[in-house]
Motif scaffolding. Sequence first.
Motif, short mmCIF file in Angstrom:
data_model
loop_
_atom_site.label_atom_id
_atom_site.label_comp_id
_atom_site.label_asym_id
_atom_site.label_seq_id
_atom_site.Cartn_x
_atom_site.Cartn_y
_atom_site.Cartn_z
N SER A 82 0.71 -1.24 0.03
CA SER A 82 -0.22 0.10 -0.10
C SER A 82 0.81 1.26 0.13
O SER A 82 1.80 1.44 0.65
CB SER A 82 -1.00 -0.05 1.08
N ALA A 83 0.61 2.18 -0.92
CA ALA A 83 1.44 3.53 -0.85
C ALA A 83 0.42 4.67 -0.96
O ALA A 83 -0.70 4.60 -1.41
CB ALA A 83 2.17 3.46 -2.28
N GLN A 84 0.89 5.64 -0.64
CA GLN A 84 0.22 6.96 -0.69
C GLN A 84 1.10 7.98 -1.35
O GLN A 84 2.33 7.73 -1.21
CB GLN A 84 -0.18 7.31 0.67
N GLU A 123 -0.90 -8.16 -4.20
CA GLU A 123 -1.97 -7.06 -4.49
C GLU A 123 -1.07 -5.60 -4.28
O GLU A 123 -0.45 -5.73 -3.57
CB GLU A 123 -3.19 -7.21 -3.06
N ALA A 124 -1.75 -4.63 -4.92
CA ALA A 124 -0.90 -3.17 -4.73
C ALA A 124 -1.98 -2.31 -4.70
O ALA A 124 -2.96 -2.20 -5.68
CB ALA A 124 0.04 -3.11 -5.62
N GLN A 125 -1.83 -1.25 -3.94
CA GLN A 125 -2.79 -0.02 -3.91
C GLN A 125 -2.18 1.16 -3.62
O GLN A 125 -1.05 1.14 -2.94
CB GLN A 125 -3.79 -0.22 -2.60
N VAL A 126 -2.29 2.04 -4.71
CA VAL A 126 -1.78 3.34 -4.62
C VAL A 126 -2.71 4.69 -4.53
O VAL A 126 -3.58 4.59 -5.55
CB VAL A 126 -0.81 3.59 -5.80
N ALA A 127 -3.00 5.21 -3.32
CA ALA A 127 -3.76 6.17 -3.10
C ALA A 127 -3.05 7.78 -3.37
O ALA A 127 -1.92 7.98 -3.10
CB ALA A 127 -4.40 6.11 -1.77
#
Length: 180
Positions: free
Chosen positions: A121-123, A153-157
């Motif tokens: 997870s990245a911001q 899984e990868a999430q970039v907000a």
Amino acid sequence: MSQSLPLSREVTAIRIPGGDSHLLPVGTEVVITQALGDTFTVAVPSLGGLFRIAGTDADALGRTAVTEAQALPEGQTLEEAAWEKLKNCYDPEIPVNIVDLGLVYTLEIAPDAEGKGSVISAQMTLTAPGCGMGPSIAADARAKLLTLPGVTEAQVAVVWDPPWGPDRITEAGKKKLGMV
């Protein structure tokens, strides 16, 4: 002046700035406008826009394709590899990667729900709240993180707090921009 070239095979590309995927058919005429990191920004006159093509699909442009690693180099942690991957993400308008621009605020790694891999997870932020590139850059960052071995899984907000400022640019980024 850049020259138009036809795609040698169909390829999935990310629309800039929207960040949505499009299948570009074989023979589509494109013009490479930028080749930084391991991606290509291409203009597609028939669709009236810009698209990002991954380095793994470079062969469709007549270039050497980037291969994905099957394992991390010995001694490298997943976090180090993730930061390196993000250094291959560029705003199509700025020739400095998003890490050296100081756009990535956080990067967290956790086990996935099945315990078989990792979730990253990245911001990140953008240089200006009105910049329309957010979805495209975040999609590129996510796609790059998903190429890391063991990442399921990868999430970039995209976030706006704290606000970005030029003081967040690294020394390497400042040199590239001619600020030092």
